[in-house]
Design an enzyme around this catalytic site. Sequence first.
Site, mmCIF file in Angstrom:
data_model
loop_
_atom_site.group_PDB
_atom_site.id
_atom_site.type_symbol
_atom_site.label_atom_id
_atom_site.label_comp_id
_atom_site.label_asym_id
_atom_site.label_seq_id
_atom_site.Cartn_x
_atom_site.Cartn_y
_atom_site.Cartn_z
ATOM 1 C CG HIS A 470 -2.319 0.455 0.901
ATOM 2 N ND1 HIS A 470 -2.585 1.588 0.163
ATOM 3 C CD2 HIS A 470 -3.533 -0.061 1.221
ATOM 4 C CE1 HIS A 470 -3.892 1.751 0.049
ATOM 5 N NE2 HIS A 470 -4.495 0.759 0.675
ATOM 6 C CG ASP A 474 -3.543 5.469 -2.579
ATOM 7 O OD1 ASP A 474 -2.894 5.074 -1.592
ATOM 8 O OD2 ASP A 474 -3.543 6.653 -2.966
#
Length: 499
Positions: A470, A474
């Site tokens: 992450h 995104d």
Amino acid sequence: MAQVLEFKLPDLGEGLTEAEIVRWLVEVGDVVAIDQPVVEVETAKAMVEVPCPYGGVVTARFGEEGTELPVGAPLLTVAVGASEGASGSAASPSSSTSSSPSPSPSSGKGSGSGAESSGGSGNVLVGYGTGAPAARRRRIRPDRLDRAVAGAPVSGAPVVEAAQVVEAPAAEVLVAEAPVSDGPVPVVSPLVRRLARQHDIDLRRLAGSGPDGLILRADVDRAIRTAEETAAATARAAQAPDRSQAKSSTPSAAVAAAPNGAAAAAGAERIPLRGVRGAVADKLSRSRTEIPDATCWVDADATELMAVRAAMNAATGPSAGPKVSVLALLARICTAALARFPELNATVDTEAREIVRLPGVHLGFAAQTERGLVVPVVRDAHTRNAESIGAEIARLTELARTGKLSPAQLTGGTFTLNNYGVFGVDGSTPIINHPEAAMLGVGRIMPKPWVHQGELAVRQVVQLSLTFDHRVCDGGTAGGFLRYVADCVEQPAVLLRTL
């Protein structure tokens, strides 16, 4: 007169710091040629035959099969200049007193005049040569050696590893000082420092077995084992007065009174985490510790993809190539998706706090072997078509099954494809192959009820799972990547637009 040279475990490359002796290829007394393989070792990445840079008579071997040695530890000694019939004299103490060059990791792969004059080729492995200056040797008296092995302090001579004493009784034993200093601790590896912290080991009290007293991982491991044995002996001594009372107790009471894990340890099997299994454990633990991963998944109708593959493999004529596997098609889809979403073909430099986007795709694929799970890497997959990728996957898979993959073929991947559908499972949550940024998991393709063109039908359905770092992107980017892969699976013509 023969000159006895010591050959140490070379730097096997790719950051490897240790290896396990699998099989000796020579015996003490054998005559070896320059660059002849003398031992087969298993690293965390591959099986490697290690060639000796010296030609002569083997006078000693260090370590039994199954022993794990750190890089730089002695492997064997060779009497250079001895004839085949002089192996006995070459191994005698009187013939091993001469100074000899000791290979140094800093000397590189090339051979220099020093290596040539000492009978070595210099052609060993990555970062290892034979042209280093002579190492200082000295002999210690039997009474001083006995004291050293027993753990008693010996002036000017630290403790010698028992394996070296047993394996080479006729050879000289190299020793190093073990001072307790208030100055800087001679440790280079952060791993060694972390291991010592985790086990409350005082590095200042350890005798380093590396060059110039450098403390190696083997030194810390030895200290940990000693501490554990001492603690176990103390526990046994503390429990000794209570044995008569324990005998009269019921089994359930004995289990209840046992410390945590003691009851299970009585009949439990302990399997060392080393070799491939240990490397996998370390990498997966590091992945979970360092990478904030997230997973998204989608079911896709693979009916059209399977039809296209069948048509490819049914083609005949001069233009028909080898059969194309489903994994090869999925790999080609991945390279096309990474071209559209390069954020996932990246790694994170944690020290610099930078995302490093990589220019080429080196595609790893998970392969289960008798040695455990390995991830061979298809180099420059972004430049290959499905047929070329399939051929390379087949070649690397065969090498994996026979244990002949080199460390270079198991490292350097930028993205991994994991087809766990071959195990008969529908889905899974992949763990990222550190230091990569993502992994695509593929479940089994099987008939399922599916709404197709507004009607219920039986279609070939597969679940696709993407685990991603992450930090590099995104959910929108990850979802876009996975959706593109699913679209190519459901409608292979989508991929044709990008070719």
